[in-house]
Design an enzyme around this catalytic site. Structure first.
Site, PDB file in Angstrom:
ATOM      1  N   GLU A  66      -2.181  -5.769  -3.135  1.00 28.25           N
ATOM      2  CA  GLU A  66      -1.263  -4.900  -2.387  1.00 28.25           C
ATOM      3  C   GLU A  66      -0.080  -5.698  -1.842  1.00 28.25           C
ATOM      4  OE1 GLU A  66      -3.700  -1.171  -0.540  1.00 28.25           O
ATOM      5  OE2 GLU A  66      -3.975  -3.078   0.475  1.00 28.25           O
ATOM      6  N   ASP A  78       0.835  -1.193   0.000  1.00 26.44           N
ATOM      7  CA  ASP A  78       0.000   0.000   0.000  1.00 26.44           C
ATOM      8  C   ASP A  78       0.878   1.255   0.000  1.00 26.44           C
ATOM      9  OD1 ASP A  78      -2.651   1.471   0.855  1.00 26.44           O
ATOM     10  OD2 ASP A  78      -1.148   2.052   2.338  1.00 26.44           O
TER      11      ASP A  78
END
Lengths: 250, 250
Positions: free
Chosen positions: B136, B68
């Site tokens: 992610e 992320d």
């Protein structure tokens, strides 16, 4: 001969003022800046009303966005590697502590970045957050100037190493100074924090502190305030005596 | 001779299964993975109850945090460079659109990452967000495996180029297909979207679409759904006819 030509061709700061700016940025970075323009932008407040050649306003605000993102990923990678047992929630919480508004303001103030700000009003009137904002913008400028690797290097050397203390952030240690004092009292050892350096300069103050335990210097530290220098010296002493201290405290 | 020794010394996948996994990851990345372990971790659900040699749980959740952050900084730099007129608020808003939960889920699904998930329960029962979460984590694994530059390269080539369309994100263009259809109707041109390829494979489907205008092929596109391939072909046609279209529409 070739070296002389190279020297002439090499872009040199266009004025004395640029030279001073270059030197100051160089000192803060710990490596040479390449394109000063990025750093100038990082310190330009919107009130300066400067436009680039395409008519876009020059201000540090866009660079703040960029710097915030770079700081976020470098700190994320650091925490990921440093705390293998921390889950996602822990990592997220620790990162927000490190990049808290308060902490960023402290960093900006410590680097005295406000001395570079160009604006119509006195930058001291912008309130506390100006320090953190231009600090983030400065990180953005480093990224644009030297790329991710140098940006990461700066964050490691100038932020993580001197400022990021996981035990403190976890709330396990509130103050190394109190830990040391407590331990000395328990052990009946004498201690003294002695300021051996105070450059007295407004804006870019520096203090040097020596910590004596039983009349012997065990650690030294330098920082932008007496309190910080004492805390850093105490932290160093803590790591010297760590085993003895934890044996005593448990 | 030296080459043969090199080949022997080179770490080779330890089993056929690893070889298949290596090949699949290689195809998705567009470059060779070095340490497969990171990718395996990116696809390990906590329910698999796997521990590393220090007793820490292996799951993709920590990598999700890392990925992320990397995604955040690469997208930030892209937007900073791509939209020089966008202020901090604009950049922040556009980034959240790009890394929205919905968009990440779509990306994870398009790469069909769920085929790799190791868990005690059927990964299809984890709900929609599993796709974005492992996507992610996959980005985090790329960072650990190959560093920031390769991570950035992957995000540019496989996410930004095919998926990030600033005009669409700004809401200026809702659908290139409707733009093209509208223009053709106004201009009394015939048009046809023709599926020329459909690999029919479950999980990793691919469609190829040709767009004919006035009986001539003007663009082709391939994507994981017919709708997406049509939209991409229409977008390409839009950039071919851009001047003519905008003259007509204004």
């Amino acid at each position: 001969m070739r070296r002389i030509i190279k020297k002439i061709l090499k872009k040199s700061p266009s004025s004395d003022q640029d030279g001073v700016f270059f030197d100051k940025i160089h000192t803060i970075l710990g490596f040479k800046p390449t394109t000063l323009r990025y750093y100038e932008k990082a310190f330009t407040h919107r009130s300066a009303n400067k436009l680039d050649d395409k008519g876009n306003q020059i201000s540090y605000e866009r660079l703040e966005f960029l710097g915030d993102a770079m700081l976020g990923s470098v700190i994320a990678a650091h925490l990921y590697n440093e705390v293998p047992s921390g889950d996602e929630g822990y990592l997220t919480k620790m990162r927000s502590k490190i990049v808290s508004r308060e902490h960023l303001n402290e960093l900006g103030r410590d680097f005295n970045l406000i001395q570079f700000v160009e604006s119509k009003v006195n930058p001291q009137h912008f309130g506390e957050n100006i320090h953190g904002n231009i600090f983030e913008a400065f990180i953005g400028a480093i990224y644009l100037d030297r790329g991710y690797t140098y940006c990461e290097k700066f964050i490691h050397n100038k932020i993580i190493k001197p400022y990021v203390d996981i035990a403190k952030l976890e709330g396990k240690v509130i103050s190394y100074k109190s830990l040391i004092i407590e331990w000395c009292q328990k052990e009946k050892k004498s201690f003294k924090f002695d300021v051996y350096e105070d450059n007295g300069k407004e804006g870019m103050k520096f203090f040097g502190v020596k910590l004596y335990i039983d009349e012997k210097v065990v650690c030294k530290a330098r920082a932008t305030s007496k309190k910080k220098a004492e805390e850093t010296a105490a932290k160093r002493a803590y790591f010297v005596f760590q085993e003895k201290i934890s044996r005593k405290n448990n």
